[in-house]
Motif scaffolding. Structure first.
Motif, PDB file in Angstrom:
ATOM      1  N   VAL A   1       5.068  -8.559   2.020  1.00  0.00           N
ATOM      2  CA  VAL A   1       3.839  -8.207   1.308  1.00  0.00           C
ATOM      3  C   VAL A   1       3.637  -6.709   1.449  1.00  0.00           C
ATOM      4  O   VAL A   1       3.666  -6.181   2.562  1.00  0.00           O
ATOM      5  CB  VAL A   1       2.615  -8.965   1.878  1.00  0.00           C
ATOM      6  N   TYR A   2       3.453  -6.021   0.330  1.00  0.00           N
ATOM      7  CA  TYR A   2       3.237  -4.581   0.378  1.00  0.00           C
ATOM      8  C   TYR A   2       2.323  -4.162  -0.768  1.00  0.00           C
ATOM      9  O   TYR A   2       2.242  -4.834  -1.790  1.00  0.00           O
ATOM     10  CB  TYR A   2       4.559  -3.808   0.337  1.00  0.00           C
ATOM     11  N   THR A   3       1.626  -3.060  -0.572  1.00  0.00           N
ATOM     12  CA  THR A   3       0.782  -2.481  -1.620  1.00  0.00           C
ATOM     13  C   THR A   3       1.507  -1.287  -2.202  1.00  0.00           C
ATOM     14  O   THR A   3       2.243  -0.588  -1.511  1.00  0.00           O
ATOM     15  CB  THR A   3      -0.587  -2.049  -1.074  1.00  0.00           C
ATOM     16  N   VAL A   4       1.306  -1.069  -3.499  1.00  0.00           N
ATOM     17  CA  VAL A   4       1.974   0.030  -4.187  1.00  0.00           C
ATOM     18  C   VAL A   4       0.948   0.921  -4.880  1.00  0.00           C
ATOM     19  O   VAL A   4      -0.114   0.476  -5.294  1.00  0.00           O
ATOM     20  CB  VAL A   4       2.994  -0.479  -5.230  1.00  0.00           C
ATOM     21  N   ASP A   5       1.312   2.188  -4.974  1.00  0.00           N
ATOM     22  CA  ASP A   5       0.593   3.164  -5.775  1.00  0.00           C
ATOM     23  C   ASP A   5       1.563   3.671  -6.829  1.00  0.00           C
ATOM     24  O   ASP A   5       2.718   3.989  -6.520  1.00  0.00           O
ATOM     25  CB  ASP A   5       0.114   4.341  -4.918  1.00  0.00           C
TER      26      ASP A   5
ATOM     27  N   THR B   1      -2.512   1.181 -11.878  1.00  0.00           N
ATOM     28  CA  THR B   1      -2.062   2.285 -11.031  1.00  0.00           C
ATOM     29  C   THR B   1      -1.927   1.895  -9.562  1.00  0.00           C
ATOM     30  O   THR B   1      -1.521   2.700  -8.737  1.00  0.00           O
ATOM     31  CB  THR B   1      -3.031   3.474 -11.153  1.00  0.00           C
ATOM     32  N   GLN B   2      -2.282   0.652  -9.237  1.00  0.00           N
ATOM     33  CA  GLN B   2      -2.129   0.139  -7.873  1.00  0.00           C
ATOM     34  C   GLN B   2      -1.896  -1.363  -7.958  1.00  0.00           C
ATOM     35  O   GLN B   2      -2.251  -2.007  -8.942  1.00  0.00           O
ATOM     36  CB  GLN B   2      -3.371   0.393  -7.024  1.00  0.00           C
ATOM     37  N   GLY B   3      -1.344  -1.917  -6.876  1.00  0.00           N
ATOM     38  CA  GLY B   3      -1.141  -3.360  -6.849  1.00  0.00           C
ATOM     39  C   GLY B   3      -0.616  -3.829  -5.510  1.00  0.00           C
ATOM     40  O   GLY B   3      -0.371  -3.037  -4.600  1.00  0.00           O
ATOM     41  N   THR B   4      -0.452  -5.135  -5.431  1.00  0.00           N
ATOM     42  CA  THR B   4       0.112  -5.780  -4.254  1.00  0.00           C
ATOM     43  C   THR B   4       1.197  -6.738  -4.714  1.00  0.00           C
ATOM     44  O   THR B   4       0.991  -7.515  -5.651  1.00  0.00           O
ATOM     45  CB  THR B   4      -0.975  -6.551  -3.473  1.00  0.00           C
ATOM     46  N   HIS B   5       2.345  -6.657  -4.055  1.00  0.00           N
ATOM     47  CA  HIS B   5       3.453  -7.570  -4.336  1.00  0.00           C
ATOM     48  C   HIS B   5       3.633  -8.501  -3.140  1.00  0.00           C
ATOM     49  O   HIS B   5       3.591  -8.051  -1.996  1.00  0.00           O
ATOM     50  CB  HIS B   5       4.759  -6.805  -4.538  1.00  0.00           C
TER      51      HIS B   5
ATOM     52  N   PHE C   1       2.852 -10.415  -8.352  1.00  0.00           N
ATOM     53  CA  PHE C   1       2.107  -9.178  -8.175  1.00  0.00           C
ATOM     54  C   PHE C   1       0.670  -9.426  -8.616  1.00  0.00           C
ATOM     55  O   PHE C   1       0.396 -10.323  -9.407  1.00  0.00           O
ATOM     56  CB  PHE C   1       2.713  -8.021  -8.987  1.00  0.00           C
ATOM     57  N   ILE C   2      -0.229  -8.645  -8.067  1.00  0.00           N
ATOM     58  CA  ILE C   2      -1.594  -8.548  -8.573  1.00  0.00           C
ATOM     59  C   ILE C   2      -1.910  -7.069  -8.619  1.00  0.00           C
ATOM     60  O   ILE C   2      -1.580  -6.328  -7.689  1.00  0.00           O
ATOM     61  CB  ILE C   2      -2.613  -9.340  -7.717  1.00  0.00           C
ATOM     62  N   ASP C   3      -2.506  -6.611  -9.730  1.00  0.00           N
ATOM     63  CA  ASP C   3      -2.753  -5.177  -9.863  1.00  0.00           C
ATOM     64  C   ASP C   3      -4.247  -4.863  -9.842  1.00  0.00           C
ATOM     65  O   ASP C   3      -5.085  -5.774  -9.790  1.00  0.00           O
ATOM     66  CB  ASP C   3      -2.052  -4.615 -11.099  1.00  0.00           C
TER      67      ASP C   3
END
Length: 129
Positions: A80-84, A94-98, A113-115
């Motif tokens: 589980v990680y968050t992205v920018d 512009t952001q999300g979590t996979h 994913f959820i953004d």
């Protein structure tokens, strides 16, 4: 009574250690191909150290470039990680979590994913190296 307790503890320790050694952690470090439909030239680089995951992702969608990166953690075969997003496509989040699950053979990462626009969907990657 003391002997039975010691024997029980020894047996429990033996089996827990034995099962731990049989379930070796699969290395996820490396290059992964984004196998989601509609993307081109899509690649992810995953780096893990002591359960901390660093993720970088490049793809092209209808000729537009997209780059995101993030950090998170691995627990077992779940990542589980968050992205920018550092290079966005107009209208995209512009952001999300996979949340990804590593396959038993260690060659596929699949999940969702959820953004930050509250959209969700499937996401998957295949090991390249």
């Amino acid at each position: 009574m003391k002997t039975k307790l010691c024997l029980l503890l020894f047996t429990a320790l033996f089996f827990s250690n034995n099962s731990y050694s049989q379930s070796k952690k699969i290395d996820i470090n490396g290059v992964w191909e984004d196998i989601n439909p509609g993307v081109q030239n899509a690649v992810a680089i995953v780096s893990e150290q002591n359960g901390k995951v660093i993720f970088s992702h490049y793809l092209e969608w209808k000729g537009q470039k997209f780059v995101e990166s993030g950090t998170g953690k691995r627990t077992g075969n779940t990542i589980v990680y968050t992205v920018d997003v550092t290079l966005p496509i107009e209208g995209w989040a512009t952001q999300g979590t996979h949340t990804l699950i590593l396959s038993e053979d260690g060659n596929t990462l699949e999940g969702t994913f959820i953004d930050n626009k509250n959209r969700t969907g499937p996401i998957s990657f295949k090991r390249v190296r």
